[in-house]
Write an enzyme that holds these catalytic residues in place. Structure first.
Site, mmCIF file in Angstrom:
data_model
loop_
_atom_site.group_PDB
_atom_site.id
_atom_site.type_symbol
_atom_site.label_atom_id
_atom_site.label_comp_id
_atom_site.label_asym_id
_atom_site.label_seq_id
_atom_site.Cartn_x
_atom_site.Cartn_y
_atom_site.Cartn_z
ATOM 1 C CG ASP A 1 43.251 -28.823 -76.510
ATOM 2 O OD1 ASP A 1 42.587 -27.982 -77.124
ATOM 3 O OD2 ASP A 1 42.844 -29.425 -75.495
ATOM 4 C CD GLU B 1 42.866 -23.775 -77.166
ATOM 5 O OE1 GLU B 1 41.701 -23.408 -77.367
ATOM 6 O OE2 GLU B 1 43.146 -24.840 -76.577
#
Ligand code: CA
Length: 533
Positions: free
Chosen positions: A231, A267
């Site tokens: 993330d 990401e």
């Protein structure tokens, strides 16, 4: 005696022909599948809390995911990304309180182990979200650091041998920027929280923090996890590509030492050139935000010009492979942070199908966000409304979840639930199954080196070849509004045979006659050249 041998032979021949018949007609028809057990996968992204409720408390849970693995494999996926499952004070769980446990709302570590084992039995690899940029403000690392700082005298600097946690976050005597917040109980200490005050940024340059995350990798790998979805990777140090790539490289190298097959997808929500730069981390995958999102190439292609996507695919190949020859692209239409593709395409089932069809011809590992395959929608910009309950059925509540507490009520899915769509050959769901099946039959789609067939790239038609392991396929796109002929007889595909196609309706066919492909409106054809030795 002779007669008996002959009759035995007749029976054997009959049995043999029946067997052959079974292999090539109807039923499961797995004969044509050609699934390679590597890190090229078809992924399914799940927000556990809204997926399937196994025990009737309205909260989706890990046992619910386990119960629905057959649904995921029937769809044609063989990889799963679970959004965060670790204990957290929020519904979305992107702020972790304890990195080595499962949030009790979703189940237990034992449930997770059961899920991993069930996945592996079915040939599914399981990837979990790892939120390394920040923890929850309720994480004991942070609360202990804050208590310690609050006890310091004015002007006194922290002694990390007394409280190592004071080095775990980005503390400062100044409010460095708007995203710095005052440490509770102090007048002269601030901390970085680039997303939110309750998400203090971890200091990934601190060796002790890195050691913690190595232990966290051990914990999840011991449970059998096959990969991490990293993330907010461009925020470890705010937008510092080199430093952040170093973090990714360190972590991937650590995990890969334990499991050479370990996967990582990160990401980096940025433009194509920045994504390309992150491939310099020598980690396998970055989400392809240039193809995805409402304004991405996949959505743009819905206008009927497949050349938008073909040219983009060539650019990805060139730019990504230049930084990491072993890159695996990770394309998607939309994810949990975006309005769903049905909204972007104003609930037009044909456009939704075309977008999915295009995605499924891309290289790498495509990601399907749960519910996308039945055309579920979202509403507005509120995150909760992008993560609403999976619509298994509009008439039967079995397994249905309540969804996030703060989502808007009454967001009605424009299409039927899974139960009805499964029975309808022309549903969005069955289109997804046909599209994923093409990937599973033709490994060149995910892995092949792309070349453009210039003479066929014009207007609503485009064509490429993909070559992998000495085998070449052609992909021909015909996105016009009516039936059309595409002459491949004068191209490098002259000797190819038709091996598959995607049409809007299941009864529509693509035909190949004497070098002419006859293609219905908005269809995609896969042809294969004789294998070179
Ligand atoms: Ca439950």
């Amino acid at each position: 005696m002779k007669k008996r041998i002959i009759s035995t032979l007749v029976v054997l021949a009959l049995l043999f022909s029946m067997l052959i018949g079974c292999m090539f007609s109807g039923g499961d028809d797995d004969a044509n599948l050609n699934i390679i057990d590597d890190n090229y996968r078809n992924y399914y992204e799940i927000f556990v809390g809204s997926f399937y409720d196994s025990d009737g408390d309205g909260m989706g849970d890990l046992n619910g995911v386990t119960e629905k693995l057959d649904y995921i494999t029937d769809l044609g996926c063989n990889g799963i990304w679970l959004m965060p499952i670790m204990p957290s004070p929020t519904y979305h769980k992107y702020d972790v309180e304890d990195y080595e446990n499962v949030d009790s709302a979703y189940g237990t570590a034992e449930d997770f182990k059961k899920l991993v084992d069930a996945c592996h039995e079915k040939g599914i690899r399981l990837v979990i979200d790892l939120v390394m940029n920040h923890s929850s403000s309720k994480h004991p690392w942070f609360t202990q650091a804050c208590e310690y700082l609050a006890g310091l005298k004015d002007g006194e600097q922290p002694d990390l041998s007394v409280c190592p946690y004071a080095g775990y976050y980005n503390f400062s005597n100044e409010k460095v920027s708007q995203t710095y917040y005052q440490v509770p109980g102090t007048t002269n200490w601030w901390y970085e929280g680039s997303f939110w005050s309750e998400m203090p940024d971890l200091n990934m340059e601190n060796d002790a923090v890195r050691k913690e995350f190595e232990n966290i990798a051990d914990y999840w790998m011991d449970l059998g996890v096959d990969g991490f979805r990293m993330d907010a990777a461009m925020h470890y140090t705010e937008n510092a590509t080199v430093a952040n790539s170093d973090v990714l490289n360190w972590y991937y190298t650590y995990c890969k030492k334990r499991n050479p097959e370990f996967y990582m997808v990160s990401e980096v929500w940025a433009s194509e050139n920045v994504i390309a730069d992150y491939y310099g981390s020598e980690t396998p995958s970055m989400f392809n935000f240039d193809a995805g999102t409402a304004k991405g190439k996949l959505s743009a292609t819905r206008k009927g010009d497949p050349n938008i996507l073909v040219n983009a695919m060539l650019k990805y190949q060139q730019d990504f492979s230049a930084k990491n020859p072993d890159y695996i692209d990770a394309p998607f239409l939309t994810n949990h942070d975006m309005g769903r593709i049905a909204n972007v395409l104003v609930n037009d089932p044909e456009k939704i199908k075309v977008a999915a069809g295009l995605l499924m011809t891309m290289n790498g590992s495509p990601f399907v966000y749960y519910g996308e395959e039945i055309g579920m929608n979202s509403a507005g910009t509120k995150d909760e409304n992008k993560r609403i309950p999976m619509v298994w059925s509009k008439t039967d509540n079995t397994g249905m979840t309540d969804g996030p507490a703060d989502m808007d009520q009454g967001i009605e899915s424009p299409f039927e639930g899974v139960d009805v769509q499964e029975q309808d050959e022309d549903s969005i769901l069955n289109y997804y199954k046909r599209a994923l099946r093409l990937r599973n039959e033709n490994p060149e789609i995910a892995r092949g080196t792309i070349e453009k067939i210039d003479s066929l790239c014009d207007g609503s038609v485009a064509a490429i070849t993909k070559t992998y392991d000495k085998s070449t396929i052609g992909i021909v796109y015909q996105l016009g509004d009516s039936n059309s002929f595409v002459n491949i007889g004068d191209t490098q595909l002259a000797d190819a045979e038709l091996v598959g196609y995607l049409t809007l309706k299941s009864k529509e066919e693509v035909r190949l006659t004497q070098g002419q492909l006859e293609m219905p409106a908005k269809s995609i054809a896969i042809v294969r050249l004789p294998k070179q030795e």
